[in-house]
Design an enzyme around this catalytic site. Structure first.
Site, PDB file in Angstrom:
ATOM      1  N   THR A   8       0.863  -1.191   0.000  1.00  0.00           N
ATOM      2  CA  THR A   8       0.000   0.000   0.000  1.00  0.00           C
ATOM      3  C   THR A   8       0.901   1.243   0.000  1.00  0.00           C
ATOM      4  O   THR A   8       2.003   1.218   0.549  1.00  0.00           O
ATOM      5  CB  THR A   8      -0.967   0.038   1.207  1.00  0.00           C
ATOM      6  OG1 THR A   8      -0.219   0.292   2.411  1.00  0.00           O
ATOM      7  CG2 THR A   8      -1.727  -1.271   1.379  1.00  0.00           C
ATOM      8  N   GLY A   9       0.431   2.300  -0.645  1.00  0.00           N
ATOM      9  CA  GLY A   9       1.249   3.522  -0.735  1.00  0.00           C
ATOM     10  C   GLY A   9       2.549   3.247  -1.466  1.00  0.00           C
ATOM     11  O   GLY A   9       3.623   3.675  -1.040  1.00  0.00           O
ATOM     12  N   ALA A  10       2.428   2.526  -2.603  1.00  0.00           N
ATOM     13  CA  ALA A  10       3.635   2.059  -3.312  1.00  0.00           C
ATOM     14  C   ALA A  10       4.138   3.050  -4.353  1.00  0.00           C
ATOM     15  O   ALA A  10       5.175   2.809  -4.967  1.00  0.00           O
ATOM     16  CB  ALA A  10       3.327   0.731  -3.996  1.00  0.00           C
ATOM     17  N   SER A  12       5.277   6.155  -4.072  1.00  0.00           N
ATOM     18  CA  SER A  12       6.347   7.118  -3.780  1.00  0.00           C
ATOM     19  C   SER A  12       7.129   6.680  -2.543  1.00  0.00           C
ATOM     20  O   SER A  12       6.786   5.685  -1.894  1.00  0.00           O
ATOM     21  CB  SER A  12       5.755   8.521  -3.555  1.00  0.00           C
ATOM     22  OG  SER A  12       5.039   8.541  -2.343  1.00  0.00           O
ATOM     23  N   GLY A  15       7.689   3.117   0.028  1.00  0.00           N
ATOM     24  CA  GLY A  15       6.942   2.056  -0.655  1.00  0.00           C
ATOM     25  C   GLY A  15       7.513   1.778  -2.043  1.00  0.00           C
ATOM     26  O   GLY A  15       7.739   0.619  -2.417  1.00  0.00           O
ATOM     27  N   TYR A 193      -0.498  11.152  14.738  1.00  0.00           N
ATOM     28  CA  TYR A 193       0.475  10.313  14.019  1.00  0.00           C
ATOM     29  C   TYR A 193       1.150   9.352  14.993  1.00  0.00           C
ATOM     30  O   TYR A 193       1.200   8.135  14.777  1.00  0.00           O
ATOM     31  CB  TYR A 193       1.502  11.221  13.322  1.00  0.00           C
ATOM     32  CG  TYR A 193       2.524  10.468  12.498  1.00  0.00           C
ATOM     33  CD1 TYR A 193       2.227  10.049  11.205  1.00  0.00           C
ATOM     34  CD2 TYR A 193       3.790  10.172  13.007  1.00  0.00           C
ATOM     35  CE1 TYR A 193       3.167   9.357  10.436  1.00  0.00           C
ATOM     36  CE2 TYR A 193       4.729   9.489  12.259  1.00  0.00           C
ATOM     37  CZ  TYR A 193       4.409   9.081  10.970  1.00  0.00           C
ATOM     38  OH  TYR A 193       5.339   8.395  10.222  1.00  0.00           O
TER      39      TYR A 193
HETATM   40  N1  LIG Z   1       9.658   9.445   5.944  1.00  0.00           N
HETATM   41  C1  LIG Z   1       9.961   9.089   7.181  1.00  0.00           C
HETATM   42  O1  LIG Z   1      10.930   9.603   7.795  1.00  0.00           O
HETATM   43  C2  LIG Z   1       9.166   8.043   7.858  1.00  0.00           C
HETATM   44  C3  LIG Z   1       8.035   7.494   7.287  1.00  0.00           C
HETATM   45  N2  LIG Z   1       7.332   6.529   7.945  1.00  0.00           N
HETATM   46  C4  LIG Z   1       6.158   5.902   7.355  1.00  0.00           C
HETATM   47  O2  LIG Z   1       6.507   5.392   6.088  1.00  0.00           O
HETATM   48  C5  LIG Z   1       5.325   5.229   5.317  1.00  0.00           C
HETATM   49  C6  LIG Z   1       5.585   5.723   3.922  1.00  0.00           C
HETATM   50  O3  LIG Z   1       5.750   7.124   3.971  1.00  0.00           O
HETATM   51  P1  LIG Z   1       6.856   7.914   3.130  1.00  0.00           P
HETATM   52  O4  LIG Z   1       7.401   7.057   2.080  1.00  0.00           O
HETATM   53  O5  LIG Z   1       7.763   8.545   4.105  1.00  0.00           O
HETATM   54  O6  LIG Z   1       5.996   9.104   2.548  1.00  0.00           O
HETATM   55  P2  LIG Z   1       5.288   9.310   1.140  1.00  0.00           P
HETATM   56  O7  LIG Z   1       4.357  10.451   1.347  1.00  0.00           O
HETATM   57  O8  LIG Z   1       6.269   9.372   0.064  1.00  0.00           O
HETATM   58  O9  LIG Z   1       4.464   7.968   0.944  1.00  0.00           O
HETATM   59  C7  LIG Z   1       3.231   7.766   1.523  1.00  0.00           C
HETATM   60  C8  LIG Z   1       2.448   6.876   0.586  1.00  0.00           C
HETATM   61  O10 LIG Z   1       1.178   6.603   1.201  1.00  0.00           O
HETATM   62  C9  LIG Z   1       0.182   6.917   0.266  1.00  0.00           C
HETATM   63  N3  LIG Z   1      -1.067   7.262   0.904  1.00  0.00           N
HETATM   64  C10 LIG Z   1      -1.348   8.288   1.731  1.00  0.00           C
HETATM   65  N4  LIG Z   1      -2.626   8.273   2.059  1.00  0.00           N
HETATM   66  C11 LIG Z   1      -3.195   7.230   1.427  1.00  0.00           C
HETATM   67  C12 LIG Z   1      -4.498   6.703   1.354  1.00  0.00           C
HETATM   68  N5  LIG Z   1      -5.525   7.256   1.998  1.00  0.00           N
HETATM   69  N6  LIG Z   1      -4.700   5.581   0.615  1.00  0.00           N
HETATM   70  C13 LIG Z   1      -3.694   5.009  -0.062  1.00  0.00           C
HETATM   71  N7  LIG Z   1      -2.448   5.472  -0.057  1.00  0.00           N
HETATM   72  C14 LIG Z   1      -2.198   6.572   0.681  1.00  0.00           C
HETATM   73  C15 LIG Z   1       0.737   8.061  -0.551  1.00  0.00           C
HETATM   74  O11 LIG Z   1       0.008   8.215  -1.741  1.00  0.00           O
HETATM   75  P3  LIG Z   1      -0.073   9.641  -2.498  1.00  0.00           P
HETATM   76  O12 LIG Z   1       1.171   9.741  -3.308  1.00  0.00           O
HETATM   77  O13 LIG Z   1      -1.309   9.501  -3.319  1.00  0.00           O
HETATM   78  O14 LIG Z   1      -0.176  10.690  -1.438  1.00  0.00           O
HETATM   79  C16 LIG Z   1       2.156   7.565  -0.748  1.00  0.00           C
HETATM   80  O15 LIG Z   1       2.203   6.626  -1.763  1.00  0.00           O
HETATM   81  C17 LIG Z   1       4.226   5.977   6.065  1.00  0.00           C
HETATM   82  O16 LIG Z   1       3.430   5.045   6.737  1.00  0.00           O
HETATM   83  C18 LIG Z   1       4.992   6.819   7.065  1.00  0.00           C
HETATM   84  O17 LIG Z   1       4.245   7.085   8.203  1.00  0.00           O
HETATM   85  C19 LIG Z   1       7.734   6.080   9.181  1.00  0.00           C
HETATM   86  C20 LIG Z   1       8.829   6.607   9.789  1.00  0.00           C
HETATM   87  C21 LIG Z   1       9.644   7.620   9.175  1.00  0.00           C
HETATM   88  C1  LIG Z   2      15.569  22.968  12.483  1.00  0.00           C
HETATM   89  C2  LIG Z   2      16.448  21.959  11.959  1.00  0.00           C
HETATM   90  C3  LIG Z   2      17.918  22.243  11.936  1.00  0.00           C
HETATM   91  C4  LIG Z   2      16.172  20.546  12.113  1.00  0.00           C
HETATM   92  C5  LIG Z   2      14.724  20.170  12.217  1.00  0.00           C
HETATM   93  C6  LIG Z   2      14.673  18.724  12.247  1.00  0.00           C
HETATM   94  C7  LIG Z   2      13.269  18.129  12.401  1.00  0.00           C
HETATM   95  C8  LIG Z   2      12.347  18.716  11.386  1.00  0.00           C
HETATM   96  C9  LIG Z   2      13.471  16.632  12.355  1.00  0.00           C
HETATM   97  C10 LIG Z   2      14.185  16.147  13.619  1.00  0.00           C
HETATM   98  C11 LIG Z   2      13.727  14.725  13.861  1.00  0.00           C
HETATM   99  C12 LIG Z   2      12.948  14.386  12.624  1.00  0.00           C
HETATM  100  C13 LIG Z   2      12.037  13.213  12.569  1.00  0.00           C
HETATM  101  C14 LIG Z   2      10.923  13.203  11.759  1.00  0.00           C
HETATM  102  C15 LIG Z   2      10.575  14.418  10.957  1.00  0.00           C
HETATM  103  C16 LIG Z   2      11.633  15.516  10.913  1.00  0.00           C
HETATM  104  C17 LIG Z   2      12.264  15.710  12.269  1.00  0.00           C
HETATM  105  C18 LIG Z   2      11.191  16.137  13.243  1.00  0.00           C
HETATM  106  C19 LIG Z   2       9.961  12.061  11.740  1.00  0.00           C
HETATM  107  C20 LIG Z   2       8.880  12.419  12.723  1.00  0.00           C
HETATM  108  C21 LIG Z   2       9.275  11.851  10.397  1.00  0.00           C
HETATM  109  C22 LIG Z   2       8.246  10.789  10.423  1.00  0.00           C
HETATM  110  C23 LIG Z   2       8.468   9.687  11.352  1.00  0.00           C
HETATM  111  O1  LIG Z   2       7.696   8.756  11.347  1.00  0.00           O
HETATM  112  C24 LIG Z   2       9.596   9.661  12.301  1.00  0.00           C
HETATM  113  C25 LIG Z   2      10.635  10.749  12.121  1.00  0.00           C
HETATM  114  C26 LIG Z   2      11.457  10.906  13.392  1.00  0.00           C
HETATM  115  C27 LIG Z   2      12.484  11.989  13.299  1.00  0.00           C
END
Ligand SMILES: NC(=O)C1=CN([C@@H]2O[C@H](COP(=O)(O)OP(=O)(O)OC[C@H]3O[C@@H](n4cnc5c(N)ncnc54)[C@H](OP(=O)(O)O)[C@@H]3O)[C@@H](O)[C@H]2O)C=CC1
Ligand SMILES: CC(C)CCC[C@@H](C)[C@H]1CC[C@H]2C3=C(CC[C@]12C)[C@@]1(C)CCC(=O)C[C@@H]1CC3
Length: 327
Positions: A8-10, A12, A15, A193
């Protein structure tokens, strides 16, 4: 026999990187990209086929935040396939995020600085919305839609002489104190979240307790801090450009700053290579990247207990009944 992997969410971020890695490792599998936007899904499919021209990549319309969409996608899966081997529950949102800069600067000069960068504890709040099903948006997308999907796909996940894996993309931001059994949707607080990710940790444990005997295994992953659409939404674009060198610098001090989607998908891909029976249902599998850029996976015990996880499961079953009654 060809293995089926649904993600799911593949389209971008993590994924899509996972799909790329899966096909690189095993071009014989069948991938199903379950995405809410079919145009974005088609673009992802084209990108995957460019690097893996003979791969089997299917598309499925699925909005995990909509009960109707989940039910019809599950129906479509049952029509198309006879079993599911891997179900990656990866779609997720963090709407209207706000960084508490006061807390950030306080944390920066405290002994908890590494922990703060690894988990964003106390740094982030979000403003949630209500879906057309009357559910809190973050809960519906990150947790409940995926729960319903598993429930609907049980016949394909639980088959005799077959093991299946469901793998949740959780987060280091999952925090017990953000979650309450009295408010599983997080209607009251400002950290939906964090609450939804902690709920996925609990639900994974409950699924293992109930479903292992039927061949279904659940695991939880933390991809680290990855630069994706989700994280780019946290600060204005110019700010990210400005602090990008700092982010790479932080990576030297914390292995949780995986930064690229490829690195972030490490644990998700690692789990694909494991026998699910040998995994620890109480551990979260973290994608980590060393200062020298080496990726590895490490399990860390989760802050979960049996009774809370079982009670959440029962609450979700109750909500599923209520929602289906109103359809
Ligand atoms: N990035 C990070 O630092 C972290 C991310 N995660 C988790 O990783 C996962 C992937 O996120 P990430 O790759 O970072 O972010 P992206 O926004 O790149 O990916 C999220 C994906 O989820 C899809 N999505 C969102 N809402 C829906 C919905 N209602 N139905 C189906 N698909 C949906 C998006 O689709 P669309 O393109 O259409 O919006 C997209 O493909 C998430 O669960 C996020 O919480 C966890 C920890 C850290
Ligand atoms: C002001 C700056 C020099 C730095 C700001 C950093 C913050 C925006 C980041 C520090 C820790 C990060 C973090 C996430 C998002 C960006 C930060 C808050 C996440 C919450 C993103 C989504 C997750 O699921 C976990 C990540 C943990 C760390």
């Amino acid at each position: 026999m060809e293995r089926l992997v649904i993600v799911t969410g593949a389209n971008s971020g993590i994924g899509l990187a996972l799909c790329e890695r899966l096909l690189t490792g095993d071009s014989g599998l069948r991938l199903c990209l379950a995405c809410r936007n079919l145009q974005r899904a088609e673009a992802a499919r084209s990108a995957l086929l460019t690097s893996h021209p003979s791969a089997h990549v299917d598309l499925l319309q699925l909005d995990v935040g909509s009960v109707k969409s989940v039910l019809s996608a599950a129906h479509e899966i049952k029509v198309r396939y006879s079993k599911v081997d891997f179900l990656y529950l990866n779609a997720g949102i963090m709407p209207n995020p706000k960084v508490d800069f006061k807390a950030f600067f306080r944390g920066l000069f405290s002994k908890n600085v590494i922990h703060m960068f690894a988990t964003a504890d106390g740094l982030l709040t979000q403003q949630d919305h209500v879906t057309s099903d009357g559910l809190q948006g973050v809960f519906a997308t990150n947790l409940f839609g995926h729960f319903l999907l598993i429930r609907e796909l049980e016949p394909l996940l639980c088959q005799s002489n077959h093991t299946s894996s469901v793998i949740w993309t959780s987060s280091s931001n999952a925090r017990r104190s953000a979650f309450s059994l009295e408010d599983i949707q997080h209607k009251e607080g400002k950290e939906p979240y964090s609450s939804s990710k902690y709920a996925s940790d609990l639900l994974s444990l409950a699924l293992n307790q109930r479903m292992n005997r039927q061949g279904l295994y659940s695991s939880v992953v933390c991809p680290g801090m990855v630069m994706t659409n989700l994280t780019y939404g946290i600060l204005p674009p110019f700010f990210w450009t400005l602090i990008m060198p700092v982010m790479w610098l932080i990576r030297i001090f914390t292995n949780t700053f995986t930064i690229t989607p490829y690195n972030g998908a490490e644990a998700l891909h690692w789990l694909f290579l494991q026998k699910p029976q040998f995994l620890d249902p109480r551990s979260k599998y973290h994608s980590l990247t060393s200062g020298l850029g080496k990726n590895y996976t490490q399990p860390q015990k989760m802050d979960v207990d049996d009774s809370l996880s079982e009670n959440l499961y029962l609450e979700l079953i109750k909500l599923e009944k209520e929602i289906k009654k109103d359809l």
